[in-house]
Design an enzyme around this catalytic site. Sequence first.
Site, PDB file in Angstrom:
ATOM      1  CG  HIS A 143       0.130   6.007  -0.684  1.00 61.03           C
ATOM      2  ND1 HIS A 143      -1.042   6.509  -1.219  1.00 61.03           N
ATOM      3  CD2 HIS A 143      -0.187   5.534   0.550  1.00 61.03           C
ATOM      4  CE1 HIS A 143      -2.018   6.342  -0.337  1.00 61.03           C
ATOM      5  NE2 HIS A 143      -1.529   5.747   0.737  1.00 61.03           N
TER       6      HIS A 143
ATOM      7  CD  GLU B  67      -4.727   6.656   1.776  1.00 63.92           C
ATOM      8  OE1 GLU B  67      -4.401   5.458   1.938  1.00 63.92           O
ATOM      9  OE2 GLU B  67      -3.951   7.597   1.985  1.00 63.92           O
TER      10      GLU B  67
ATOM     11  CG  ASP C   3      -6.622   0.153   0.428  1.00 61.91           C
ATOM     12  OD1 ASP C   3      -5.579   0.154   1.103  1.00 61.91           O
ATOM     13  OD2 ASP C   3      -7.718   0.559   0.858  1.00 61.91           O
TER      14      ASP C   3
ATOM     15  CG  HIS D 210      -1.715   1.191   1.493  1.00 59.41           C
ATOM     16  ND1 HIS D 210      -3.055   1.284   1.194  1.00 59.41           N
ATOM     17  CD2 HIS D 210      -1.363   2.393   2.035  1.00 59.41           C
ATOM     18  CE1 HIS D 210      -3.485   2.497   1.531  1.00 59.41           C
ATOM     19  NE2 HIS D 210      -2.482   3.178   2.047  1.00 59.41           N
ATOM     20  CD  GLU D 211       1.741   3.429   3.766  1.00 59.91           C
ATOM     21  OE1 GLU D 211       1.817   4.481   3.105  1.00 59.91           O
ATOM     22  OE2 GLU D 211       0.810   3.197   4.556  1.00 59.91           O
TER      23      GLU D 211
HETATM   24 ZN   LIG Z   1      -2.446   5.203   2.445  1.00 57.87          ZN
END
Ligand SMILES: [Zn+2]
Length: 673
Positions: free
Chosen positions: A517, A574, A578, A513-514
Amino acid sequence: MYKLTLLASLAACALFAQASSQPASAPGRFDLSAIDRTVDPCVDFYQYACGSWMKKNPIPPDQAMWGTFDELQERNREVLHQILEDAAKPAAGHDAVTQKIGDYYAACMDEKVLDAKGLAPLEAELARIRNLTDKTQLADEIAHLHAIGADALFDFSSGQDFKDSNSVIAQFDQGGLGLPDRDYYFKDDAKSVELRQKYVAHVQRMLELAGEKPEQAKADAATVMKMETDLAKGSLDLVSRRDPEKVYHKMTQQDLAALAPAFRWNEYFTSSGAPPFQSLNVSYPEFVKALNTDIQSAGLADWKTYLTWHLLHSVAVALPAAFVQENFEFFGKTLAGIEQMRPRWKRCTDYTDEQLGEALGREYVERTFGAEGKQRTLQMVDALEKALGQDIEQLSWMTPATKKQALIKLHAIANKIGYPDHWRDYSSVVIKRDDALGNRLRADEFECHRVLNKIGKPVDRGEWDMTPPTVNAYYDAQMNNINFPAGILQPPFFYRNVDDAVNFGGIGMVIGHELTHGFDDQGRQFDPKGNLADWWTKQDADKFQERAACVADEYGGFSVAPGAYVNGKLTLGENTADNGGVRIALMALLNTIGNQTAKIDGYTPEQRFFLSFGQIWCTNAREEALRLQVQTNEHSPPRFRINGVVENMPEFQKAFACKPGQPMVAAHACRVW
Ligand SMILES: [Zn+2]
């Protein structure tokens, strides 16, 4: 400025930070009893993965939401509590750091002393406002209020220059509101109108508690509402604020002064204690113009009212019980649906973490985090980075030119795991055992000066924006790094003794997830060095937009309560993270285990991966909290973080043998990464 986090933490506002009334206990192994086997995973995977957990875990009365990561947060808080109780015991042997956190906590816990003192400890601050004789003095007073933590009129801090990430510049941002976001001041549905009425009543009661007569307080609350509404009108909306180009306007101090000549900027900057500087980023110049109009139109008496309210609001939690209760009634109960206030020790533990976080975190790390945890996390990060590299190389929609740039950026991402190499030095903060309010003001002042002092200095790439016990993680677009505090490297995210499928579905997904980003609609606008610079071909950028729009539409269709929908554009980054995070975590798992297919507890590795992913988000939530979240938070509510992802994934549908037409099989699956 752009720190993209993992969790929809309502605790961003400490007024309703998360906690539990459940006793904390050591986590067991990956627990399959959360599953509700009466539900078809292809019809509602979230319900399948979490249904039994949800039945067994009602929301504690002092919580807005209650999820599996709150259980972890609660265990961390128990550790901090023990540290603080130990530190607060008078003992000759305490080192200076232990003494400091112990005294802070002890002062916070001493409600009797707090109540006995009443508003006396705040009197000097209230008098400063009362004694203003001219609007020309506003600049100096607002600088002072900012230093002690009050959000008056605007926000002034420091940050990396969007277009030169090696330099730290002054940053001017909109601010000065009491409600959670500008839109709260305008929305005209019945709920919003009612919320505004309750807010005004709250402001009135706080002013009454501070000694105003009811009639006066009523008039003053209306003044506050009018002034904040004017500021809200001049503020940029949350979705636009996600676009870095819309919040980057570098200008000189003279340019700023020309936008708002009614405010004494020189005096403000001097009083703020910031080092001298020539230019600054003004996120939204229109706000500065609105501010100028406000300065001109509101009289001195109105300004005194406005500043008094923001002072009381900012320190409410450190005032006598009546203020604390009134503050909770609006920000906890009305806004987030929480039934009762958390016990005092939980609040005081959280305040210590907020204000002296690296002093408290140091001991937390010593008690909980070993070298092994760091090593294993690094291995997972490595596996996830490889998977994202593979994913980029295999993308059908991106040309080789942009892929090459994307890989350069990926390889430049730095990892930070656990805790800082150098701990923050709080030795200059004076903490007194009998002065909870003063402690809060002095700790805020320390933090404000620490942040402003960075202007013009080299970037500190070792600095953390989260404290070690935090159950969360973030990607920093301007640092181009990913950060995982020690607090999250535990069950249910990370287990020492389970099969890889479970850990890749948990902490693996978090890492994915990070990393993703760095390539979401916001992160993709920053280059490997963290500069706002376009490295995309026009064709690839168009393809990206098209694919991102699919995700925005998908999530925009999810409803949390009558009339309340997820904002697909606000949550786009976000949701992209995900979807990408789960996909690359699964790739990394399959790279790791090869063609191993043995079932454990009746589930294949892929099924266990998805169950683990689902279960890190098992949550019960109050309707008010969900309404608040979809209006203000960039994260989708938990149910949609699960179902919104799996319905896009053929890998999921294969793992659970779902058929076309079933709810967890999207007719038009979205995919960016
Ligand atoms: Zn996030």
